[in-house]
Design an enzyme around this catalytic site. Structure first.
Site, PDB file in Angstrom:
ATOM      1  N   LYS A 188       0.804  -1.206   0.000  1.00 30.35           N
ATOM      2  CA  LYS A 188       0.000   0.000   0.000  1.00 30.35           C
ATOM      3  C   LYS A 188       0.847   1.271   0.000  1.00 30.35           C
ATOM      4  O   LYS A 188       0.640   2.173  -0.816  1.00 30.35           O
ATOM      5  CB  LYS A 188      -0.892  -0.028   1.241  1.00 30.35           C
ATOM      6  CG  LYS A 188      -1.757   1.158   1.404  1.00 30.35           C
ATOM      7  CD  LYS A 188      -2.450   1.092   2.736  1.00 30.35           C
ATOM      8  CE  LYS A 188      -1.441   1.278   3.863  1.00 30.35           C
ATOM      9  NZ  LYS A 188      -2.098   1.364   5.184  1.00 30.35           N
ATOM     10  N   THR A 189       1.811   1.309   0.899  1.00 31.09           N
ATOM     11  CA  THR A 189       2.638   2.508   1.025  1.00 31.09           C
ATOM     12  C   THR A 189       3.343   2.822  -0.280  1.00 31.09           C
ATOM     13  O   THR A 189       3.446   3.973  -0.695  1.00 31.09           O
ATOM     14  CB  THR A 189       3.679   2.318   2.138  1.00 31.09           C
ATOM     15  OG1 THR A 189       3.018   1.784   3.277  1.00 31.09           O
ATOM     16  CG2 THR A 189       4.322   3.621   2.496  1.00 31.09           C
ATOM     17  N   ASP A 193      -4.944   8.010   3.657  1.00 29.41           N
ATOM     18  CA  ASP A 193      -4.521   6.651   4.001  1.00 29.41           C
ATOM     19  C   ASP A 193      -5.308   6.179   5.226  1.00 29.41           C
ATOM     20  O   ASP A 193      -5.838   6.991   5.973  1.00 29.41           O
ATOM     21  CB  ASP A 193      -3.022   6.668   4.314  1.00 29.41           C
ATOM     22  CG  ASP A 193      -2.452   5.264   4.381  1.00 29.41           C
ATOM     23  OD1 ASP A 193      -3.150   4.315   3.962  1.00 29.41           O
ATOM     24  OD2 ASP A 193      -1.305   5.113   4.843  1.00 29.41           O
ATOM     25  N   GLU A 194      -5.353   4.883   5.444  1.00 28.56           N
ATOM     26  CA  GLU A 194      -6.068   4.305   6.593  1.00 28.56           C
ATOM     27  C   GLU A 194      -7.489   4.843   6.669  1.00 28.56           C
ATOM     28  O   GLU A 194      -7.995   5.198   7.733  1.00 28.56           O
ATOM     29  CB  GLU A 194      -5.325   4.608   7.908  1.00 28.56           C
ATOM     30  CG  GLU A 194      -3.865   4.228   7.910  1.00 28.56           C
ATOM     31  CD  GLU A 194      -3.626   2.742   8.134  1.00 28.56           C
ATOM     32  OE1 GLU A 194      -4.610   1.953   8.148  1.00 28.56           O
ATOM     33  OE2 GLU A 194      -2.447   2.357   8.271  1.00 28.56           O
ATOM     34  N   GLN A 200      -9.136  -3.876   8.724  1.00 26.87           N
ATOM     35  CA  GLN A 200      -8.199  -3.309   9.698  1.00 26.87           C
ATOM     36  C   GLN A 200      -8.777  -2.102  10.426  1.00 26.87           C
ATOM     37  O   GLN A 200      -8.039  -1.289  10.969  1.00 26.87           O
ATOM     38  CB  GLN A 200      -6.885  -2.932   9.004  1.00 26.87           C
ATOM     39  CG  GLN A 200      -6.137  -4.137   8.485  1.00 26.87           C
ATOM     40  CD  GLN A 200      -4.771  -3.760   7.929  1.00 26.87           C
ATOM     41  OE1 GLN A 200      -3.925  -3.221   8.622  1.00 26.87           O
ATOM     42  NE2 GLN A 200      -4.562  -4.043   6.650  1.00 26.87           N
ATOM     43  N   ARG A 214       1.293  -8.112  11.098  1.00 29.04           N
ATOM     44  CA  ARG A 214       2.507  -7.280  11.207  1.00 29.04           C
ATOM     45  C   ARG A 214       3.764  -8.119  11.008  1.00 29.04           C
ATOM     46  O   ARG A 214       4.838  -7.582  10.768  1.00 29.04           O
ATOM     47  CB  ARG A 214       2.615  -6.618  12.592  1.00 29.04           C
ATOM     48  CG  ARG A 214       1.497  -5.689  12.996  1.00 29.04           C
ATOM     49  CD  ARG A 214       1.239  -4.627  11.994  1.00 29.04           C
ATOM     50  NE  ARG A 214       0.111  -5.001  11.133  1.00 29.04           N
ATOM     51  CZ  ARG A 214      -0.153  -4.448   9.982  1.00 29.04           C
ATOM     52  NH1 ARG A 214       0.607  -3.507   9.513  1.00 29.04           N
ATOM     53  NH2 ARG A 214      -1.179  -4.851   9.258  1.00 29.04           N
TER      54      ARG A 214
END
Length: 801
Positions: A52-53, A238-239, A269, A624
């Site tokens: 994603k980043t 984002d998020e 998430q 993670r």
DNA sequence: GAATGGCCCGGCTGC
DNA sequence: CGGGCCATTC
């Protein structure tokens, strides 16, 4: 800041754009699509570890390099300041530092704070408004309670404040609030008074930062609003699964003129519902925006197949998901280790043992993380890590900025910056003690409440009257003089210099020096550290070519998320699962995986526990891990003074058997592990899957050491020495080579130990004797590095060389 | 008016 | 278990 006529240095730019093109070619098709489809609304559902980043940074680089969008017309909202910093950093290497610097990258709060500084007048704020944090809000509300005569017992302050907070997150102001019940009448009164106090103090709370910008944006007649509505040509969030209503309205308003709005998120998430986040916003996004393009990133590049399988097992049972299938081509790797431990100490010992083994195999501690559901769980882990000499850092929790002396100094600074800030004035008016007692303060506050003016203005007025006695007047006058002189200094001196002088002139330094204890020493050091942090800030801002200001520093302090403290130092990171969002580590320990701990069950029955959110939280935690994941649960856990016997978390049972291996520490003596089946039936340990039984693990001692009668000394020591890590190796000191119950200590010591002797303890490591208590059973007070001084019987000590 | 000790209550996640 | 508040004592 004017217009579109931004002038690029095209030549130097061309060279930079080549590597950009090369990198975009490396993206997989959906990634590339998300990065290059720049016009119109776009929602990217980005599974955990799906790159994603990367997509976001290439997308921005693409806007700047290919579409020639001026950087200051691009707004990228991230979830933490750290994420913002990382994004900027990556963009620097893609498009060069000049372009990256002018981008608007930041959290909602930081971005809004910056915009508010610019438009403070339109927003009805003074130039140096301060941001009130949790504690400040409570202080304000305390005063409101007193003024309105509200009983804290009947209406708990936290509850009322929480309610106001909730309303504000929905975008409801005090004026718009419609009471729907008896309690609501109290809420309404407090709400109004609270807002009035903030306004009078030239202060805003976190919600206000967003609300006030939103009000400007949504005001069709406001000039500043018009400027803001046209400010950004491209907006990226984002998020997005964790935005609340106010944030959503902000985003929509920013993007209204262009509709160039790209949101990236993963409804799986979403873990901040308790903070007002609404998953439905991302789920309904394409319905709200006509012509939205939807891209799904479903390939996980981060984790081993076993980790992905475990994560999918957990999230697969969630209700209401946007249909998507995370998959990976990565090799299976090691199974997820589920380990049953006896207690939280045994659990911590297990983690430490495994960490030690990893470090021995040249794994960098920076690539190891320990997660827990709540901060309270960190203490034991920390103790063991310290005893083990393992380098660690705790992210978040109550730390530096929560210490009294730090808050005091910051309050001084805030008061100097913003004279109207009553909360700050009240905090320090008699710190250090300067003979302004509670009675005097009460009188001033009453007078201020009566006149509706800030305390700073009230005090000189009171000095003209006979409200307080002559002694009080004298003390008050010298306080006013102090603040005035500090304020004069602030006009010329840089913030760090001001802070340093302040510590001396306020009498704070002498006050601490007068108290000749180790603690006041530490507090003085903390203050010095704060001054250092201000200097650091100054250097940083100066390097960016801007002017460091007191307001700027204070704002940074109040907006810096604790997660942002994460340094890239080679240390093991310990944090809550919430803080872990957006991060990744090679080796992850997920601790406390028991029912009622994770999923967390609140003691408070009025709080509706949200099992779905807990499930998503577990999913976040698992995903993670890159290389290996340990999941630990304890049979019993002491929490808030009581012992709780916990069953393994339901989430453990949800992980597919093939991806998981079950183990126990030896200290975990329970007959069989009990796992809750999906249908709720308990069954034995899962050794029926064709794998050989797990080997006996060697990190716990075979039998607990017999406790000798009368051996109780300091509680912590007692526990530590009887816990299972007693024989652990350590770097500087090897306790396993120390005889365990030798008498030498006592005999030898009588003569050789005194004040200042360096001694060793098998759990606490090396320390210095502060005091010696000779008697039947000689006891020393010892300060071990990293611990508060402890009283230890000599027979548990050895002279360190 | 300040310092100290006991007691009660809350007890999560965080910008 | 620990922080915050109150009452007591110096």
């Amino acid at each position: 800041m004017s217009g579109d006529d931004f002038d690029f240095d095209v030549d130097s730019f061309e060279e930079e754009s080549d590597p950009l093109q090369a990198s975009i070619d490396e993206l997989n098709p959906p990634q590339a699509e998300a990065a290059s489809h720049v016009d119109g609304p776009l929602v990217v559902f980005a599974g955990a570890g799906s790159g994603k980043t990367r997509v976001i940074t290439y997308r921005i680089a693409n806007l700047l390099a290919v579409h020639r969008v001026p950087p200051y017309r691009v707004l990228a909202v991230t979830f933490t300041n750290k994420a913002a910093g990382e994004m900027r950093h990556r963009l620097e290497s893609l498009v060069g530092p000049e372009l990256a610097r002018d981008l608007w990258v930041g959290t909602f709060h930081a971005t809004c704070a910056r915009l508010l500084r610019r438009h403070h007048e339109a927003a009805g704020l003074g130039k140096s408004f301060v941001v009130y944090d949790d504690a400040d809000q409570r202080a304000v509300m305390n005063r409101v309670y007193k003024a309105l005569g509200i009983d804290d017992k009947r209406y708990p302050l936290r509850q009322i404040l929480g309610r106001i907070h909730k309303e504000k997150q929905e975008g409801v102001t005090a004026a718009e609030f419609v009471p729907g019940s008896f309690v609501d009448d109290v809420v309404a009164r407090c709400f109004h008074a609270y807002e009035a106090h903030l306004a009078q103090a030239n202060a805003v709370d976190f919600d206000d930062l967003l609300l006030r910008v939103l009000r400007l944006l949504e005001n069709p007649t406001s000039e500043a609003g018009e400027e803001l509505r046209r400010k950004f040509r491209y907006v990226l969030v984002d998020e997005f699964q964790d935005v609340n209503q106010v944030q959503y309205r902000l985003v929509r308003a920013f993007a209204a003129s262009t509709r160039n709005l790209c949101v990236v998120g993963d409804d799986d998430q979403s873990i901040y519902r308790w903070r007002g986040a609404d998953v439905r916003i991302v789920r309904n996004f394409s319905r709200d925006f006509e012509g939205t393009k939807v891209v799904k990133l479903e390939q996980n590049y981060r984790s081993t197949a076993n980790v992905v399988a475990a994560a999918l097992g957990v999230i697969g049972r969630a209700r209401d998901r946007i249909p998507k299938e995370l998959w990976t081509q990565n090799p299976p790797g090691r199974p997820v280790h589920v380990v049953q431990t006896a207690s939280e100490r045994d659990e911590a010992a297990f983690v430490a043992e495994q960490v030690r083994a990893l470090v021995r195999d040249d794994v960098s501690p920076a690539q190891i993380a320990v997660f827990y559901r709540v901060h309270a769980q960190s203490r034991v882990l920390e103790e063991v890590m310290r005893a083990e000499r393992l380098p660690y850092q705790v992210i978040g929790g109550t730390k530096f900025f929560d210490r009294a002396e730090i808050k005091d100094l910051l309050s001084y600074l805030r008061l100097v910056d913003n004279p109207q800030s009553d909360v700050d004035l009240l905090r320090i008016i008699n710190v250090p003690p300067r003979k302004i007692g509670a009675t005097t303060v009460e009188k001033i506050v009453a007078e201020a409440d009566r006149s509706g003016r800030p305390l700073t203005e009230t005090i000189p007025a009171v000095l003209e009257t006979n409200l307080v006695g002559s002694a009080g007047k004298k003390a008050l006058a010298s306080f006013v003089k102090l603040v005035d002189s500090l304020r004069a200094r602030a006009a010329t001196a840089p913030p760090s210099e001001l802070a340093r002088d302040l510590v001396a002139e306020s009498g704070y330094r002498d006050w601490l020096l007068a108290d000749d204890s180790a603690e006041s020493d530490a507090r003085l050091q903390n203050l010095e550290e704060l001054v250092g942090s201000i200097a650091e800030y100054e250097a940083e801002i100066a390097a960016a070519g801007e002017l460091p200001t007191l307001s700027g520093y204070l704002e940074r302090v109040s907006l810096t998320a604790m997660t942002d403290e994460l340094k890239d130092a080679p240390k093991i990171s310990m944090m809550t699962v919430h803080a872990a969002k957006g991060l990744e580590f090679d080796f992850v320990f997920l601790t406390g995986m028991e029912e009622d701990t994770f999923p967390f069950r609140s003691q408070d029955p009025s709080r509706d526990d949200d099992d779905e959110e807990e499930r998503r939280l577990a999913y976040v935690a698992i995903t993670r891990a890159r290389t290996q994941l340990w999941v630990t649960h304890a049979e019993r856990r002491s929490i808030f003074g009581t012992t709780r016997y916990g069953l393994p978390s339901r989430f453990i049972a949800d992980m597919p058997r093939a991806a998981v291996q079950h183990d126990k520490t030896e200290a975990s003596q329970s007959s069989e592990g009990r796992f809750i089946d999906r249908e709720g039936w308990a069954f034995g340990p899962r050794r029926d899957d064709g794998r050989p039984p797990a080997p006996k693990l060697a990190w716990s001692r075979p039998t607990p050491e017999p406790r000798q009668a009368g051996e109780r000394f300091v509680e912590a020591e007692d526990e530590a020495s009887s816990s299972s890590f007693g024989r652990r190796r350590s770097v500087e000191l090897d306790p396993s080579e120390l005889p365990e119950h030798t008498t030498p200590a006592t005999k030898l010591l009588a003569g050789s130990i005194g004040r200042g002797t360096r001694v060793a303890h098998k759990s606490f490591g090396v320390g210095v004797v502060l005091e010696l208590d000779e008697g039947e059973d000689p006891t020393a007070t010892v300060r071990f590095t990293g611990w508060t001084p402890k009283r230890i019987k000599l027979r548990f000590l050895h002279v360190a060389e």
